[in-house]
Motif scaffolding. Structure first.
Motif, PDB file in Angstrom:
ATOM      1  N   ASP A  67      17.838  19.011   6.513  1.00 12.45           N
ATOM      2  CA  ASP A  67      17.642  18.675   5.104  1.00 12.45           C
ATOM      3  C   ASP A  67      17.997  17.218   4.797  1.00 12.45           C
ATOM      4  OD1 ASP A  67      17.079  21.345   5.023  1.00 12.45           O
ATOM      5  OD2 ASP A  67      18.997  21.929   4.145  1.00 12.45           O
ATOM      6  N   LYS A  68      19.079  16.716   5.408  1.00 17.53           N
ATOM      7  CA  LYS A  68      19.514  15.350   5.123  1.00 17.53           C
ATOM      8  C   LYS A  68      18.564  14.322   5.714  1.00 17.53           C
ATOM      9  CE  LYS A  68      24.457  16.287   4.579  1.00 17.53           C
ATOM     10  NZ  LYS A  68      25.832  15.991   5.089  1.00 17.53           N
ATOM     11  N   ALA A  69      18.188  14.530   6.988  1.00 17.70           N
ATOM     12  CA  ALA A  69      17.311  13.572   7.665  1.00 17.70           C
ATOM     13  C   ALA A  69      15.849  13.776   7.292  1.00 17.70           C
ATOM     14  CB  ALA A  69      17.478  13.691   9.173  1.00 17.70           C
ATOM     15  N   LYS A  70      15.535  14.895   6.658  1.00 14.42           N
ATOM     16  CA  LYS A  70      14.168  15.228   6.265  1.00 14.42           C
ATOM     17  C   LYS A  70      13.215  15.208   7.459  1.00 14.42           C
ATOM     18  CE  LYS A  70      15.379  15.619   1.985  1.00 14.42           C
ATOM     19  NZ  LYS A  70      15.523  16.976   1.414  1.00 14.42           N
ATOM     20  N   MET A  71      13.657  15.833   8.548  1.00 16.61           N
ATOM     21  CA  MET A  71      12.824  15.868   9.746  1.00 16.61           C
ATOM     22  C   MET A  71      13.110  17.122  10.568  1.00 16.61           C
ATOM     23  SD  MET A  71      14.763  12.972  12.080  1.00 16.61           S
ATOM     24  CE  MET A  71      13.678  13.223  13.483  1.00 16.61           C
ATOM     25  N   VAL A  72      12.174  17.438  11.477  1.00 20.30           N
ATOM     26  CA  VAL A  72      12.323  18.582  12.366  1.00 20.30           C
ATOM     27  C   VAL A  72      13.231  18.202  13.533  1.00 20.30           C
ATOM     28  CG1 VAL A  72      11.109  20.160  13.916  1.00 20.30           C
ATOM     29  CG2 VAL A  72      10.055  19.483  11.748  1.00 20.30           C
ATOM     30  N   LYS A  73      14.184  19.094  13.858  1.00 26.59           N
ATOM     31  CA  LYS A  73      15.082  18.844  14.980  1.00 26.59           C
ATOM     32  C   LYS A  73      15.194  20.096  15.846  1.00 26.59           C
ATOM     33  CE  LYS A  73      17.941  15.185  12.953  1.00 26.59           C
ATOM     34  NZ  LYS A  73      19.324  14.732  12.678  1.00 26.59           N
ATOM     35  N   PHE A  74      15.732  19.900  17.066  1.00 28.94           N
ATOM     36  CA  PHE A  74      15.857  20.984  18.026  1.00 28.94           C
ATOM     37  C   PHE A  74      17.309  21.144  18.451  1.00 28.94           C
ATOM     38  CE2 PHE A  74      12.131  18.324  18.611  1.00 28.94           C
ATOM     39  CZ  PHE A  74      11.123  19.206  18.269  1.00 28.94           C
ATOM     40  N   TYR A  75      17.726  22.389  18.640  1.00 28.12           N
ATOM     41  CA  TYR A  75      19.107  22.659  19.016  1.00 28.12           C
ATOM     42  C   TYR A  75      19.132  23.732  20.111  1.00 28.12           C
ATOM     43  CZ  TYR A  75      19.833  20.444  14.472  1.00 28.12           C
ATOM     44  OH  TYR A  75      19.793  19.573  13.397  1.00 28.12           O
ATOM     45  N   ARG A  76      19.894  23.475  21.182  1.00 25.29           N
ATOM     46  CA  ARG A  76      20.084  24.471  22.230  1.00 25.29           C
ATOM     47  C   ARG A  76      20.925  25.607  21.661  1.00 25.29           C
ATOM     48  NH1 ARG A  76      20.677  22.649  27.769  1.00 25.29           N
ATOM     49  NH2 ARG A  76      22.157  24.361  28.040  1.00 25.29           N
ATOM     50  N   VAL A  77      20.392  26.810  21.668  1.00 27.81           N
ATOM     51  CA  VAL A  77      21.084  27.943  21.046  1.00 27.81           C
ATOM     52  C   VAL A  77      22.404  28.246  21.748  1.00 27.81           C
ATOM     53  CG1 VAL A  77      20.914  30.401  20.474  1.00 27.81           C
ATOM     54  CG2 VAL A  77      18.924  28.911  20.193  1.00 27.81           C
ATOM     55  N   ASP A  78      22.460  28.056  23.075  1.00 24.21           N
ATOM     56  CA  ASP A  78      23.697  28.363  23.792  1.00 24.21           C
ATOM     57  C   ASP A  78      24.795  27.344  23.525  1.00 24.21           C
ATOM     58  OD1 ASP A  78      21.790  26.759  25.420  1.00 24.21           O
ATOM     59  OD2 ASP A  78      23.470  26.624  26.800  1.00 24.21           O
ATOM     60  N   LYS A  79      24.466  26.227  22.842  1.00 27.92           N
ATOM     61  CA  LYS A  79      25.473  25.229  22.494  1.00 27.92           C
ATOM     62  C   LYS A  79      25.854  25.297  21.014  1.00 27.92           C
ATOM     63  CE  LYS A  79      24.451  21.941  26.175  1.00 27.92           C
ATOM     64  NZ  LYS A  79      24.150  20.547  26.537  1.00 27.92           N
ATOM     65  N   MET A  80      25.356  26.323  20.349  1.00 29.39           N
ATOM     66  CA  MET A  80      25.703  26.551  18.951  1.00 29.39           C
ATOM     67  C   MET A  80      26.805  27.603  18.876  1.00 29.39           C
ATOM     68  SD  MET A  80      21.763  26.769  17.541  1.00 29.39           S
ATOM     69  CE  MET A  80      22.185  27.007  15.811  1.00 29.39           C
ATOM     70  N   GLN A  81      27.719  27.449  17.927  1.00 31.94           N
ATOM     71  CA  GLN A  81      28.764  28.460  17.741  1.00 31.94           C
ATOM     72  C   GLN A  81      29.113  28.578  16.266  1.00 31.94           C
ATOM     73  OE1 GLN A  81      32.042  27.110  20.178  1.00 31.94           O
ATOM     74  NE2 GLN A  81      32.838  25.737  18.593  1.00 31.94           N
ATOM     75  N   HIS A  82      29.718  29.711  15.917  1.00 36.26           N
ATOM     76  CA  HIS A  82      30.126  29.999  14.537  1.00 36.26           C
ATOM     77  C   HIS A  82      28.950  29.850  13.565  1.00 36.26           C
ATOM     78  CE1 HIS A  82      34.248  28.526  16.132  1.00 36.26           C
ATOM     79  NE2 HIS A  82      34.088  29.821  16.371  1.00 36.26           N
ATOM     80  N   ILE A  83      27.820  30.453  13.951  1.00 35.41           N
ATOM     81  CA  ILE A  83      26.626  30.407  13.092  1.00 35.41           C
ATOM     82  C   ILE A  83      26.828  31.330  11.893  1.00 35.41           C
ATOM     83  CG2 ILE A  83      24.145  30.844  12.971  1.00 35.41           C
ATOM     84  CD1 ILE A  83      24.037  30.403  15.989  1.00 35.41           C
ATOM     85  N   GLU A  84      26.556  30.812  10.712  1.00 34.87           N
ATOM     86  CA  GLU A  84      26.648  31.613   9.490  1.00 34.87           C
ATOM     87  C   GLU A  84      25.436  31.376   8.617  1.00 34.87           C
ATOM     88  OE1 GLU A  84      30.200  31.372   7.245  1.00 34.87           O
ATOM     89  OE2 GLU A  84      31.543  31.626   8.966  1.00 34.87           O
ATOM     90  N   THR A  85      24.914  32.457   8.075  1.00 34.42           N
ATOM     91  CA  THR A  85      23.814  32.361   7.124  1.00 34.42           C
ATOM     92  C   THR A  85      24.393  32.125   5.738  1.00 34.42           C
ATOM     93  OG1 THR A  85      22.489  33.898   8.445  1.00 34.42           O
ATOM     94  CG2 THR A  85      21.802  33.540   6.154  1.00 34.42           C
ATOM     95  N   ILE A  86      23.859  31.134   5.033  1.00 31.03           N
ATOM     96  CA  ILE A  86      24.380  30.836   3.698  1.00 31.03           C
ATOM     97  C   ILE A  86      23.334  31.186   2.647  1.00 31.03           C
ATOM     98  CG2 ILE A  86      25.915  29.048   4.567  1.00 31.03           C
ATOM     99  CD1 ILE A  86      23.937  26.959   3.557  1.00 31.03           C
ATOM    100  N   ASP A  87      23.777  31.307   1.435  1.00 32.51           N
ATOM    101  CA  ASP A  87      22.901  31.769   0.355  1.00 32.51           C
ATOM    102  C   ASP A  87      22.126  30.609  -0.271  1.00 32.51           C
ATOM    103  OD1 ASP A  87      21.706  33.595  -1.304  1.00 32.51           O
ATOM    104  OD2 ASP A  87      23.310  33.568  -2.794  1.00 32.51           O
ATOM    105  N   GLU A  88      21.350  29.935   0.561  1.00 41.96           N
ATOM    106  CA  GLU A  88      20.463  28.859   0.097  1.00 41.96           C
ATOM    107  C   GLU A  88      19.116  29.031   0.772  1.00 41.96           C
ATOM    108  OE1 GLU A  88      21.852  24.835   0.330  1.00 41.96           O
ATOM    109  OE2 GLU A  88      23.944  25.407  -0.066  1.00 41.96           O
ATOM    110  N   LEU A  89      18.039  28.919   0.008  1.00 34.86           N
ATOM    111  CA  LEU A  89      16.694  29.066   0.566  1.00 34.86           C
ATOM    112  C   LEU A  89      16.366  27.893   1.481  1.00 34.86           C
ATOM    113  CD1 LEU A  89      14.692  30.335  -2.545  1.00 34.86           C
ATOM    114  CD2 LEU A  89      15.638  31.679  -0.656  1.00 34.86           C
TER     115      LEU A  89
END
Length: 329
Positions: free
Chosen positions: A199-221
């Motif tokens: 949202d900040k950079a206004k661009m598409v980015k990629f993230y390795r899922v196995d390097k992500m942690q503490h993922i939380e869904t927030i109440d924003e569309l």
């Protein structure tokens, strides 16, 4: 004949015996079935076994009665054939994003899809130890959480880490939470990637899922719908290398004719290839130009050339020159 408390479970135990202990090479006779049911304190007569097998067959189980020796009943087909389960085992054990612990647990569950005898054959196939694997035990839950966020059209926050020279996790951005709009999950080079809109950079980015942690869904569309409605994943996969995006350019490449299969494998069968000089081919491809693309080109050897555009050709030369100079320091 007096009935035990387990008598009502007779049909279930019969189904279990056929699924776990029989296949085409290992049928089971009616007397053997009676003996095995007896181990569970279930009384059975020969006629009742035949009647029960008819019930299971009518219910949908593919049960055959083999007349030739060894004779008996066996489960002739399953939801997954042995060859299919072997393929799934191979996929699990070769997947870097699944930890060794999870791999072993998954393979154990896959063994339950075939008979015990066939499962031994699977065990001989399994070589999980010493395979380079992620150590992120939460990978399953990460993927599940991401799918839920995508389905619910919500943003997520997470921490993203790399490894330092001590082999320790090191959080990026000083440990600050990333906040992105998740849109797609994709598989590339044996890794799962999240494709998201920053949202900040206004661009598409990629993230390795196995390097992500503490993922939380927030109440924003989510944001970035217009970007992803235009994203053709098949075309995207052809033009990117290792999930490293770059400026999209049409690049002309020449190489030895015997490398034609490499072109089709990388860019698909619809790429237009034509004869160039004797023994050489020429083709055009839309490519996200990056160092990873240059690395792929150089890995193919001295016979491969970038012909145009000239600025890309020159940039590739500078890339190769920098590689050589780095080895001379």
């Amino acid at each position: 004949m007096p009935k035990s408390e387990n008598q009502k479970q007779k049909l279930l135990y019969l189904q279990k015996i056929l699924m776990e202990e029989t296949d085409e090479q290992h049928p089971i006779s009616v007397p053997q079935i009676i003996d095995k049911l007896e181990l569970h304190d279930i009384k059975a007569e020969r006629k009742s076994i035949y009647d029960d097998i008819k019930v299971l067959t009518a219910w949908g189980m593919d049960i055959e009665n083999r007349r030739a020796k060894p004779s008996g009943f066996y489960l002739a087909s399953r939801d997954f054939e042995l060859a299919e389960v072997k393929m799934l085992v191979d996929l699990v054990q070769s997947s870097k994003f699944i930890t060794e612990k999870k791999s072993n647990a998954l393979i154990k569950k896959l063994e339950g899809m075939v008979s015990h005898t066939q499962a031994k054959e699977l065990q001989r196939e399994v070589v999980v130890a010493n395979r380079v694997k992620t150590d992120n035990e939460n990978i399953y839950y990460n993927i599940d959480e991401l799918h839920h966020a995508i389905a619910d059209n919500k943003k997520i926050t997470f921490e993203y880490y790399t490894w330092n020279i001590k082999g320790e996790k090191e959080l990026r951005h000083g440990g600050q939470l990333y906040c992105v709009s998740p849109w797609k999950l994709t598989w590339d080079d044996e890794n799962y990637y999240l494709i998201a809109f920053d949202d900040k950079a206004k661009m598409v980015k990629f993230y390795r899922v196995d390097k992500m942690q503490h993922i939380e869904t927030i109440d924003e569309l989510r944001d970035g719908r217009d970007k992803f409605e235009k994203l053709d994943m098949a075309r995207f996969a052809k033009k990117t290398f290792g999930m490293f995006d770059g400026e999209e350019r049409t690049v002309t490449i020449t190489m030895p004719e015997e490398m034609t299969a490499i072109v089709f494998d990388r860019f698909g069968r619809d790429v237009a290839i034509r004869k160039d000089a004797p023994g050489r081919i020429r083709f055009h491809a839309d490519i996200a130009v990056s160092k990873q693309f240059y690395g792929w080109i150089s890995s193919l050897g001295t016979g491969v050339k970038i012909e145009s555009p000239q600025d890309i050709r020159q940039d590739y030369k500078e890339y190769l020159k920098a590689l050589i100079e780095s080895q001379e320091k």
